[in-house]
Motif scaffolding. Sequence first.
Motif, PDB file in Angstrom:
ATOM      1  N   GLY A   1      45.290  37.328  46.528  1.00 40.00           N
ATOM      2  CA  GLY A   1      45.024  37.296  45.102  1.00 40.00           C
ATOM      3  C   GLY A   1      46.324  37.396  44.329  1.00 40.00           C
ATOM      4  O   GLY A   1      47.383  37.682  44.885  1.00 40.00           O
TER       5      GLY A   1
ATOM      6  N   GLU B   1      41.511  35.446  39.914  1.00 38.73           N
ATOM      7  CA  GLU B   1      40.788  35.400  41.195  1.00 38.73           C
ATOM      8  C   GLU B   1      39.410  34.777  41.019  1.00 38.73           C
ATOM      9  O   GLU B   1      38.983  33.927  41.817  1.00 38.73           O
ATOM     10  CB  GLU B   1      40.660  36.811  41.789  1.00 38.73           C
ATOM     11  CG  GLU B   1      41.937  37.361  42.393  1.00 38.73           C
ATOM     12  CD  GLU B   1      42.938  37.841  41.355  1.00 38.73           C
ATOM     13  OE1 GLU B   1      44.106  38.072  41.714  1.00 38.73           O
ATOM     14  OE2 GLU B   1      42.560  37.978  40.163  1.00 38.73           O
TER      15      GLU B   1
ATOM     16  N   ALA C   1      43.425  42.278  43.959  1.00 40.39           N
ATOM     17  CA  ALA C   1      42.788  40.956  43.811  1.00 40.39           C
ATOM     18  C   ALA C   1      41.899  40.897  42.571  1.00 40.39           C
ATOM     19  O   ALA C   1      40.833  40.287  42.551  1.00 40.39           O
ATOM     20  CB  ALA C   1      41.991  40.587  45.063  1.00 40.39           C
TER      21      ALA C   1
ATOM     22  N   SER D   1      43.527  41.419  48.568  1.00 42.72           N
ATOM     23  CA  SER D   1      44.499  42.256  47.882  1.00 42.72           C
ATOM     24  C   SER D   1      45.768  42.310  48.722  1.00 42.72           C
ATOM     25  O   SER D   1      45.721  42.670  49.908  1.00 42.72           O
ATOM     26  CB  SER D   1      43.930  43.664  47.695  1.00 42.72           C
ATOM     27  OG  SER D   1      44.893  44.522  47.127  1.00 42.72           O
TER      28      SER D   1
END
Length: 341
Positions: free
Chosen positions: A212, A227, A217, A250
């Motif tokens: 992300g 995202e 994220a 993440s």
Amino acid sequence: MNQRKQKPVIGISIGDINGIGAEVTMKALADNRLQRLITPVIYAHGKAITFYRKQLEMDDFNFMQIRSIDEIHHKKVNLINVVEDSPEVIPGVETQEAGKLALAALDHAIADLKASKIDALVTAPLNKNNINSEQLKFVGHTEYLTEAFDVKESLMFLVAEDLRVGVVTGHIPLKDVSKNITAENIKKKINLMQKSLKDDFGILKPKIAVLGLNPHAGEDGLLGSEEIEIITPAIRSFKEKGDLVFGPYSADGFFGMLHQKKFDAVLAMYHDQGLIPFKSMAFETGVNFTAGLPIVRTSPDHGTAYNIAGKNIADEGSMKSAIFQAYDVLKNRGNWEDEDE
């Protein structure tokens, strides 16, 4: 190039002669295994290499100066002078003269690549500051080679054995990253990564992780919408085709939990997001590979390291890996076969 049974010719552009490029190149080529596999051609100036041979006390390092690639000797380390005047070598000091030689070495190697006189290029580190001028905006090897070979899109791909990290955005300011994170750009980079993993690394069904852009994220839109609006739809378009593309993950948790080991490659959104974890894990053996080019180009993953230039303490591991990687990609692309095959 057509497949043939002889050693591939790999050019090495020397980069900044006041950095560690010459040292790591000489130390890498001192490995007899390399010289059995390839024919090296250094694009530099003989006086600079002679300086470091004395400075580093590498009396056994021998090279043959040739006027052009047509005079190449397959049992020697070859060297082509890319500038007429003997350059002054001042380890650790940024000079315009060193920048001029670095650019001349790169341009000479590119010309020989275009003429199919060499089979791959390994670029030693240079300094963008002493290359840039009013006539030339040089932001990096990747971008320069992409333009030189008239390619619309390439991928900065950092590789070290089973660890492979690419980036959507490369050498641009951090403030410009977000506006360059588009579904189109992400799809282009994933396509390039898939093709490279298949053609250059021999992975038939590559499994790719996409990171992300935002912390965690995006936390379901709480910390950013890229995202949800851009990255996930781009990933979905590949999943719908049956491709193994997953995410967005993440970035901190991904590498912290070693999830990269479950994938063939990782696509980061921007330069430092991908390169910081990569270099933390593989600095001494990492290789910068430019995917998407019609030619093979690799480089060590470090810079000029002026602070240790000429002190005989630079580690040649990354340069050696870069040369071996260029050789391996040539084989995987089907451009080469070993003599004993």
